[in-house]
Design an enzyme around this catalytic site. Sequence first.
Site, mmCIF file in Angstrom:
data_model
loop_
_atom_site.group_PDB
_atom_site.id
_atom_site.type_symbol
_atom_site.label_atom_id
_atom_site.label_comp_id
_atom_site.label_asym_id
_atom_site.label_seq_id
_atom_site.Cartn_x
_atom_site.Cartn_y
_atom_site.Cartn_z
ATOM 1 N N GLY A 47 -5.475 -9.866 -0.502
ATOM 2 C CA GLY A 47 -6.252 -9.068 -1.436
ATOM 3 C C GLY A 47 -7.352 -9.928 -2.002
ATOM 4 O O GLY A 47 -7.240 -10.483 -3.085
ATOM 5 N N ARG A 48 -8.419 -10.059 -1.187
ATOM 6 C CA ARG A 48 -9.522 -10.936 -1.586
ATOM 7 C C ARG A 48 -10.272 -10.351 -2.783
ATOM 8 O O ARG A 48 -10.622 -11.053 -3.702
ATOM 9 C CB ARG A 48 -10.475 -11.102 -0.408
ATOM 10 C CG ARG A 48 -11.183 -12.395 -0.405
ATOM 11 C CD ARG A 48 -11.880 -12.731 0.891
ATOM 12 N NE ARG A 48 -11.979 -11.656 1.850
ATOM 13 C CZ ARG A 48 -12.030 -11.839 3.162
ATOM 14 N NH1 ARG A 48 -11.970 -13.051 3.655
ATOM 15 N NH2 ARG A 48 -12.148 -10.822 3.992
ATOM 16 N N LYS B 49 15.198 -15.785 -19.684
ATOM 17 C CA LYS B 49 14.864 -15.669 -18.261
ATOM 18 C C LYS B 49 15.145 -17.009 -17.599
ATOM 19 O O LYS B 49 14.559 -18.021 -17.988
ATOM 20 C CB LYS B 49 13.375 -15.349 -18.085
ATOM 21 C CG LYS B 49 12.998 -13.968 -18.548
ATOM 22 C CD LYS B 49 12.783 -13.085 -17.365
ATOM 23 C CE LYS B 49 12.453 -11.672 -17.826
ATOM 24 N NZ LYS B 49 12.434 -10.719 -16.749
ATOM 25 N N THR C 109 -7.035 -0.709 6.702
ATOM 26 C CA THR C 109 -7.017 -2.029 6.054
ATOM 27 C C THR C 109 -5.737 -2.128 5.239
ATOM 28 O O THR C 109 -5.350 -1.161 4.578
ATOM 29 C CB THR C 109 -8.232 -2.268 5.132
ATOM 30 O OG1 THR C 109 -7.932 -3.378 4.259
ATOM 31 C CG2 THR C 109 -8.576 -1.077 4.270
ATOM 32 N N ALA D 258 -2.504 9.402 18.061
ATOM 33 C CA ALA D 258 -2.730 10.760 17.561
ATOM 34 C C ALA D 258 -4.132 11.240 17.918
ATOM 35 O O ALA D 258 -4.322 12.411 18.296
ATOM 36 C CB ALA D 258 -2.536 10.789 16.051
ATOM 37 N N ASP E 67 -5.476 -3.684 2.637
ATOM 38 C CA ASP E 67 -5.830 -3.870 1.227
ATOM 39 C C ASP E 67 -5.832 -2.579 0.409
ATOM 40 O O ASP E 67 -5.835 -2.626 -0.815
ATOM 41 C CB ASP E 67 -7.213 -4.530 1.112
ATOM 42 C CG ASP E 67 -7.201 -5.948 1.630
ATOM 43 O OD1 ASP E 67 -6.102 -6.512 1.796
ATOM 44 O OD2 ASP E 67 -8.286 -6.503 1.885
ATOM 45 N N ARG F 290 -4.251 12.126 21.707
ATOM 46 C CA ARG F 290 -3.509 13.342 22.066
ATOM 47 C C ARG F 290 -4.097 14.589 21.404
ATOM 48 O O ARG F 290 -4.021 15.681 21.970
ATOM 49 C CB ARG F 290 -2.027 13.146 21.751
ATOM 50 C CG ARG F 290 -1.428 12.085 22.705
ATOM 51 C CD ARG F 290 0.051 11.918 22.595
ATOM 52 N NE ARG F 290 0.496 10.947 23.596
ATOM 53 C CZ ARG F 290 1.722 10.453 23.670
ATOM 54 N NH1 ARG F 290 2.647 10.842 22.797
ATOM 55 N NH2 ARG F 290 2.043 9.593 24.620
ATOM 56 N N SER G 248 -18.092 -8.060 14.952
ATOM 57 C CA SER G 248 -19.243 -8.243 15.830
ATOM 58 C C SER G 248 -20.526 -8.519 15.059
ATOM 59 O O SER G 248 -21.042 -7.642 14.351
ATOM 60 C CB SER G 248 -19.425 -6.988 16.699
ATOM 61 O OG SER G 248 -20.618 -7.071 17.433
#
Length: 310
Positions: A158-159, A201, A113, A7, A115, A10, A60
């Site tokens: 999910g740190r 249960k 991300t 996107a 997360d 373009r 990096s």
Amino acid sequence: MNACVRAAVRTAIARDVEVIGVMQGYKGMIEGGENFMPLNSRSVGNIIQRGGTILKSSRSKAFMTIEGRKTAHENLMEHGIEGIICIGGNGTFTGAEKFYNEFGIPSIGAPGTIDNDLFGTDLTIGFDTAINTAVEAIDKIRDTADSHGRVFFVEVMGRDTGFIALAATIAGGAESVMLPEVKEDHHKLIDFFRTRSQNKKSFSIVVVAEGNFEGGAFAISNMLNKEIPGFESRVVILGHIQRGGSPTAYDRVLASKLGYGAVNALLDGEKNKMVGLMNNKIVLTPFIDAITQIKPLNADLLKLVDILNN
Ligand code: F6P
């Protein structure tokens, strides 16, 4: 991320702007050479359905140094690059802001991300795909849990935050969730398992965000196996399968809107901001806020887990 790249390319072309793709993010910006690739409409064809990113990604260390950023700037100058669209999170936006302050190259970021933990957007690119993968896995695990009457701890990514865990719990119909934001839950969980047979249960699925407990789902399972006589649970770690695969339709639309919004913002003179979607509208949030402000979990969803697990 590919839908966002497509996107962005373009949209820029539609506004008569040339686009150069930088492979491997900041690492490629520093290393130069073949990492700089002119992109046209065809270069981004047939990628919307692919996971990951055709531009590749990296972390990096060199870009965290002034020498690294200086080299990156020289490479950008060599290619006549006047503005940057970046996809990422905290590290990406921190680098982009610093780069502008030192070298004056403006950036607009798109939140990428799984997360979903960035302030300034209701959803981040990849989150919907990740939760759909988690729910598909939970549905499958449920079959064994049901047939064998077992307890499963399913660990999701999910740190630092529990957005994936909470959404996967609601959508997967799990009995309980353990989130990095709500640490006291372990004792509640022990009580829950002690009384669960009274609720008739026969099996249970508990979703655990990896950052909830030192040692993750295995540590929780071991702890409960020791503390509750006769208790025996199984653990499934979903790991990086949550970060790949063909993106959902929702993610593709979101990423397309954000790529479009990011380029328009940059060409309209905006800088150092993240493009996001809030209440279905494209909005811009300064990098500094996106990075430092906390996006809270939806408290209503948390309450809903307790209502739905009865
Ligand atoms: O993007 C953040 C995240 O998805 C975390 O939830 C997870 O802990 C981490 O990535 C995993 O990163 P890596 O691939 O470097 O192990």
